[in-house]
Design an enzyme around this catalytic site. Structure first.
Site, PDB file in Angstrom:
ATOM      1  N   HIS A 239      -9.567   0.801   2.876  1.00 44.06           N
ATOM      2  CA  HIS A 239      -8.905   2.038   3.983  1.00 44.06           C
ATOM      3  C   HIS A 239     -10.009   2.014   5.201  1.00 44.06           C
ATOM      4  O   HIS A 239     -11.282   2.403   4.661  1.00 44.06           O
ATOM      5  CB  HIS A 239      -9.012   3.319   3.113  1.00 44.06           C
ATOM      6  CG  HIS A 239      -8.991   4.571   4.056  1.00 44.06           C
ATOM      7  ND1 HIS A 239      -7.824   5.199   4.498  1.00 44.06           N
ATOM      8  CD2 HIS A 239      -9.809   5.264   4.912  1.00 44.06           C
ATOM      9  CE1 HIS A 239      -8.059   6.339   5.288  1.00 44.06           C
ATOM     10  NE2 HIS A 239      -9.343   6.050   5.532  1.00 44.06           N
TER      11      HIS A 239
ATOM     12  N   THR B  99      -7.399   9.472  -1.256  1.00 47.40           N
ATOM     13  CA  THR B  99      -8.768  10.407  -0.952  1.00 47.40           C
ATOM     14  C   THR B  99      -8.960  11.193  -2.556  1.00 47.40           C
ATOM     15  O   THR B  99      -9.999  11.201  -2.881  1.00 47.40           O
ATOM     16  CB  THR B  99      -8.318  11.500  -0.152  1.00 47.40           C
ATOM     17  OG1 THR B  99      -7.792  10.982   0.897  1.00 47.40           O
ATOM     18  CG2 THR B  99      -9.468  12.320   0.205  1.00 47.40           C
TER      19      THR B  99
ATOM     20  N   HIS C  19       0.724  -1.251  -0.130  1.00 45.44           N
ATOM     21  CA  HIS C  19      -0.062  -0.027   0.025  1.00 45.44           C
ATOM     22  C   HIS C  19       0.948   1.268   0.109  1.00 45.44           C
ATOM     23  O   HIS C  19       1.030   1.954   1.027  1.00 45.44           O
ATOM     24  CB  HIS C  19      -0.955  -0.177   1.110  1.00 45.44           C
ATOM     25  CG  HIS C  19      -2.119   0.910   1.497  1.00 45.44           C
ATOM     26  ND1 HIS C  19      -3.346   0.860   1.159  1.00 45.44           N
ATOM     27  CD2 HIS C  19      -1.946   2.413   1.353  1.00 45.44           C
ATOM     28  CE1 HIS C  19      -4.015   1.941   1.380  1.00 45.44           C
ATOM     29  NE2 HIS C  19      -3.176   2.986   1.500  1.00 45.44           N
TER      30      HIS C  19
ATOM     31  N   GLU D 233      -5.724  16.784   1.107  1.00 47.26           N
ATOM     32  CA  GLU D 233      -6.893  17.017   1.975  1.00 47.26           C
ATOM     33  C   GLU D 233      -7.120  18.477   2.727  1.00 47.26           C
ATOM     34  O   GLU D 233      -7.686  18.683   3.434  1.00 47.26           O
ATOM     35  CB  GLU D 233      -7.004  15.753   3.145  1.00 47.26           C
ATOM     36  CG  GLU D 233      -7.224  14.451   2.430  1.00 47.26           C
ATOM     37  CD  GLU D 233      -6.371  13.142   2.958  1.00 47.26           C
ATOM     38  OE1 GLU D 233      -5.412  13.669   2.984  1.00 47.26           O
ATOM     39  OE2 GLU D 233      -7.079  12.372   3.005  1.00 47.26           O
TER      40      GLU D 233
ATOM     41  N   ARG E 274      -5.676   2.013  13.804  1.00 43.08           N
ATOM     42  CA  ARG E 274      -5.592   3.509  13.635  1.00 43.08           C
ATOM     43  C   ARG E 274      -6.072   3.874  15.175  1.00 43.08           C
ATOM     44  O   ARG E 274      -5.613   5.093  15.521  1.00 43.08           O
ATOM     45  CB  ARG E 274      -6.123   3.999  12.572  1.00 43.08           C
ATOM     46  CG  ARG E 274      -7.488   3.736  12.433  1.00 43.08           C
ATOM     47  CD  ARG E 274      -7.829   4.569  11.162  1.00 43.08           C
ATOM     48  NE  ARG E 274      -7.590   5.836  11.228  1.00 43.08           N
ATOM     49  CZ  ARG E 274      -7.420   6.895  10.076  1.00 43.08           C
ATOM     50  NH1 ARG E 274      -7.517   6.165   8.821  1.00 43.08           N
ATOM     51  NH2 ARG E 274      -7.368   8.216  10.213  1.00 43.08           N
TER      52      ARG E 274
ATOM     53  N   TYR F  17     -10.580   6.212  -3.108  1.00 41.57           N
ATOM     54  CA  TYR F  17     -11.464   6.367  -2.138  1.00 41.57           C
ATOM     55  C   TYR F  17     -13.103   6.191  -2.776  1.00 41.57           C
ATOM     56  O   TYR F  17     -14.109   5.840  -2.210  1.00 41.57           O
ATOM     57  CB  TYR F  17     -11.606   7.619  -1.178  1.00 41.57           C
ATOM     58  CG  TYR F  17     -10.503   7.576  -0.299  1.00 41.57           C
ATOM     59  CD1 TYR F  17      -9.573   6.784  -0.108  1.00 41.57           C
ATOM     60  CD2 TYR F  17     -10.659   8.520   0.818  1.00 41.57           C
ATOM     61  CE1 TYR F  17      -8.806   6.914   1.068  1.00 41.57           C
ATOM     62  CE2 TYR F  17      -9.974   8.895   1.902  1.00 41.57           C
ATOM     63  CZ  TYR F  17      -8.766   7.761   1.863  1.00 41.57           C
ATOM     64  OH  TYR F  17      -7.789   7.940   2.870  1.00 41.57           O
TER      65      TYR F  17
ATOM     66  N   ASP G 223       1.778   2.669   3.780  1.00 36.87           N
ATOM     67  CA  ASP G 223       0.975   4.036   3.310  1.00 36.87           C
ATOM     68  C   ASP G 223       2.084   5.190   2.726  1.00 36.87           C
ATOM     69  O   ASP G 223       1.797   6.204   3.028  1.00 36.87           O
ATOM     70  CB  ASP G 223       0.339   4.478   4.343  1.00 36.87           C
ATOM     71  CG  ASP G 223      -0.928   5.094   4.016  1.00 36.87           C
ATOM     72  OD1 ASP G 223      -1.191   5.257   2.672  1.00 36.87           O
ATOM     73  OD2 ASP G 223      -1.761   5.581   5.039  1.00 36.87           O
TER      74      ASP G 223
HETATM   75  C1  FWO Z   1      -4.450   7.778   6.398  1.00 36.52           C
HETATM   76  C2  FWO Z   1      -4.078   8.257   2.558  1.00 36.52           C
HETATM   77  C3  FWO Z   1      -5.620   8.572   6.645  1.00 36.52           C
HETATM   78  C4  FWO Z   1      -4.192   9.765   0.927  1.00 36.52           C
HETATM   79  O1  FWO Z   1      -6.619   8.453   7.206  1.00 36.52           O
HETATM   80  O2  FWO Z   1      -5.434   7.174   3.746  1.00 36.52           O
HETATM   81  O3  FWO Z   1      -5.538   9.750   5.855  1.00 36.52           O
HETATM   82  O4  FWO Z   1      -4.920   9.857  -0.038  1.00 36.52           O
HETATM   83  O5  FWO Z   1      -2.752  10.239   0.871  1.00 36.52           O
HETATM   84  N1  FWO Z   1      -3.916   8.060   5.012  1.00 36.52           N
HETATM   85  N2  FWO Z   1      -5.929   9.678   2.555  1.00 36.52           N
HETATM   86  C5  FWO Z   1      -3.525   8.024   7.472  1.00 36.52           C
HETATM   87  C6  FWO Z   1      -3.516   6.957   8.694  1.00 36.52           C
HETATM   88  C7  FWO Z   1      -3.715   5.741   8.621  1.00 36.52           C
HETATM   89  C8  FWO Z   1      -2.716   7.936   9.663  1.00 36.52           C
HETATM   90  C9  FWO Z   1      -4.400   7.660   3.859  1.00 36.52           C
HETATM   91  C10 FWO Z   1      -4.423   9.420   2.411  1.00 36.52           C
HETATM   92 ZN    ZN Z   2      -5.767   4.957   3.494  1.00 37.32          ZN
END
Ligand code: FWO
Ligand code: ZN
Length: 394
Positions: A200, A104, A66, A75, A232, A135, A290
Site C-alpha cells: 500500500h 489498516t 486487491h 479509520e 494517488r 498494514y 481496492d
Molecule cells: C486507500 C484501504 C487509503 C482500508 O489510502 O488503503 O486509505 O483498510 O480499508 N485505501 N485503508 C484509498 C486510496 C487509494 C484512495 C486503503 C483502507
Molecule cells: Zn491500501
C-alpha cells in the site's frame, strides 16, 4: 433430448485473448476452456447449451488483485468500518478472480475471517485467493510465519497490504521489509505460488524509496513487490513511472477518488494513458479496485471530509474508459486487468482465453458493456442479469 450441462458452446465471438484472435467459437468443457477455434461443430446425440455471441466481444474474466472482501476501513472509528462484499458486486463487475486482503485494521479484522470469506466466495462460484497480513509489521500471520502461511494454506498467495510512506504505516525499517519480502519469496518458491508482497503506497514524501533501495541493494527482484495506489498523487505517479521503467511492477487503484494535480479528478484510465505515453511497458502495469476498502473523500481545500467505500465495479469502468475515452487499444487495456495480474500472481490458468485454461469468460456487447459472465464454466450473469446470487442476497 436432455441438455448436457457440462458442455457449452459460444458461437461467433470476437475474441480478445487478451490479444485479438478474430472471430472464434469457444467450447467450454465443465470448468475449463476445451477448444478455441473457428466454426466448431459438434455431432452429439444430446443437446448442448449454445450461446450466440455474434457481434459480441469475448474477453478473459477480470482479475482484481486487491479487494477488502470482508470490509476494511474503520479509520474514522468503529462506525466507519466498511461492509463485506457480496457475490453479485463481483459478478456484475465482470470479475471472476479476486484476491482478498486486510488493510489498516489487522486487529478487529482477522486472517481466519478473511480465509472463511474467500472460501465462501469460492463456494458461491468465483475464484478467490488472499494475502497474509495487513498494514501491520511484524506481519500477523495465521500459522506463525509468512512461509508457513504461503506453503500450507492454499488460499494464501502472498503478503499484503503492507503500508509504506503513509502516516498509518507500521513504519517498517528497510531490514524488516527485506525480511518480509525474502520470506514471501521463499514461501512462493517452495509452494509454486507467486509469493509477492502487495504494498500500500501512501501520500508520504518517501514514495517508493524503500522498495528502490531493497531492489538495488539486495538480490530480491523488483517483481517480488506490487505497489498499489501508485497514482494517488502527482509525485507518487511520477516516481512510479520511473520505477516501472526500471523494471518495477505498478498497480493503479481504480476506486481512487483522490484529487490529482490542479484539483483535477484524475482517473485510472488517464493515468494508464499517461504512463504508456511516458514509456512504461504495458506489461508492468496493472489495475485493481481496492473494492470495499475505505476511501477518503477530500473537499476543494484538500481536507478529508468523509469516507467512501471502494467498488469492484470501478475496475471494468476504468478499463472501459481507457478504451473509449483514452483510445488505448483494447488488447493493451485488457492486459492490465487480465493477463498481467495473472502473471504477477502466478495464476497460470487465469487471465487468458486458451484451450486448457479455466473457463472464466466475459462477453461484452457493442457498447462495451458487460453482458455475460461465466466463471469456471458456470453462467453467473446473462443478458446483464445476475443469474447466481450470493447466499443471503435478495
Ligand atoms: C486507500 C484501504 C487509503 C482500508 O489510502 O488503503 O486509505 O483498510 O480499508 N485505501 N485503508 C484509498 C486510496 C487509494 C484512495 C486503503 C483502507
Ligand atoms: Zn491500501
Amino acid at each position: 433430448m436432455a441438455v448436457n450441462k457440462s458442455l457449452k458452446l459460444i458461437k461467433n465471438a470476437e475474441v480478445y485473448a487478451p490479444k485479438y484472435i478474430e472471430k472464434k467459437d469457444v467450447l467450454i468443457a465443465a470448468d475449463i476452456i476445451g477448444c478455441v477455434q473457428e466454426n466448431i461443430e459438434l455431432k452429439t446425440n444430446f443437446e448442448i447449451e449454445t450461446i450466440n455471441a455474434k457481434g459480441k466481444i469475448l474477453i478473459p474474466g477480470l482479475i482484481d488483485s486487491h479487494v477488502h472482501i470482508i470490509g476494511g476501513g474503520g479509520e474514522g472509528s468503529f462506525k466507519t468500518r466498511t461492509p463485506e462484499i457480496m457475490l453479485s458486486d463481483i459478478i456484475k463487475a465482470g470479475v471472476t478472480t479476486v484476491v482478498g486482503c486486510l488493510g489498516t485494521d489487522g486487529t478487529t479484522r482477522t486472517m481466519s475471517n478473511l480465509i472463511a470469506k474467500a472460501r465462501g466466495l469460492e463456494e458461491e462460484g468465483i475464484t478467490c485467493y488472499v494475502y497474509t497480513g495487513s498494514y501491520q509489521v511484524p506481519v500477523k500471520t495465521l500459522l506463525g510465519s509468512i512461509q508457513e502461511d504461503i506453503i500450507f494454506i492454499d488460499k494464501i498467495i502472498g503478503v499484503g497490504e503492507i503500508a509504506l510512506s503513509d502516516h498509518r504505516s507500521s513504519q517498517p525499517t528497510i531490514e524488516e521489509l527485506t525480511k518480509i519480502a525474502s520470506a514471501a519469496r521463499r514461501g512462493g518458491m517452495l509452494s509454486g505460488k507467486a509469493g509477492i508482497v502487495n504494498i500500500h503506497m501512501g501520500d508520504g514524501n518517501r514514495k517508493l524509496k524503500l522498495l528502490e533501495e531493497i531492489i538495488e541493494t539486495t538480490e530480491i527482484p523488483a517483481t517480488q513487490f506490487i505497489p498499489t495506489h501508485a497514482g494517488r498523487n502527482v509525485g507518487l505517479f511520477e516516481a512510479s513511472v520511473r520505477y516501472a521503467k526500471n523494471g518495477g511492477l505498478i498497480d493503479f487503484t481504480t476506486s481512487n477518488v483522490r484529487d490529482f494535480g490542479d484539483n483535477k479528478g484524475e482517473h485510472c484510465s488517464e493515468l494508464l494513458a499517461m504512463a504508456l505515453e511516458q514509456g512504461v511497458p504495458a506489461e508492468n502495469i496493472s489495475f485493481s479496485s481496492d473494492g470495499q476498502g475505505s476511501l477518503p473523500v477530500f473537499n476543494e481545500r484538500g481536507e478529508c471530509i468523509g469516507l467512501k467505500v471502494g467498488e469492484v465495479a470501478s475496475l471494468f469502468e476504468e478499463a472501459r474508459n481507457a478504451i473509449i475515452k483514452k483510445k488505448i487499444p483494447i488488447e493493451v487495456v485488457l492486459q492490465v486487468v487480465t493477463s498481467n495480474p495473472a502473471r504477477n500472481l502466478k495464476l497460470n490458468n487465469k487471465g487468458c482465453i486458451q484451450a486448457g485454461k479455466d473457463a472464466d469468460i466475459v462477453l461484452l456487447d457493442k457498447d462495451l458493456e458487460i453482458d455475460t459472465v461465466i466463471a469456471q464454466g458456470r453462467v453467473l450473469l446473462k443478458n446483464k442479469e445476475v443469474m447466481v446470487k450470493g447466499t443471503f442476497e435478495k
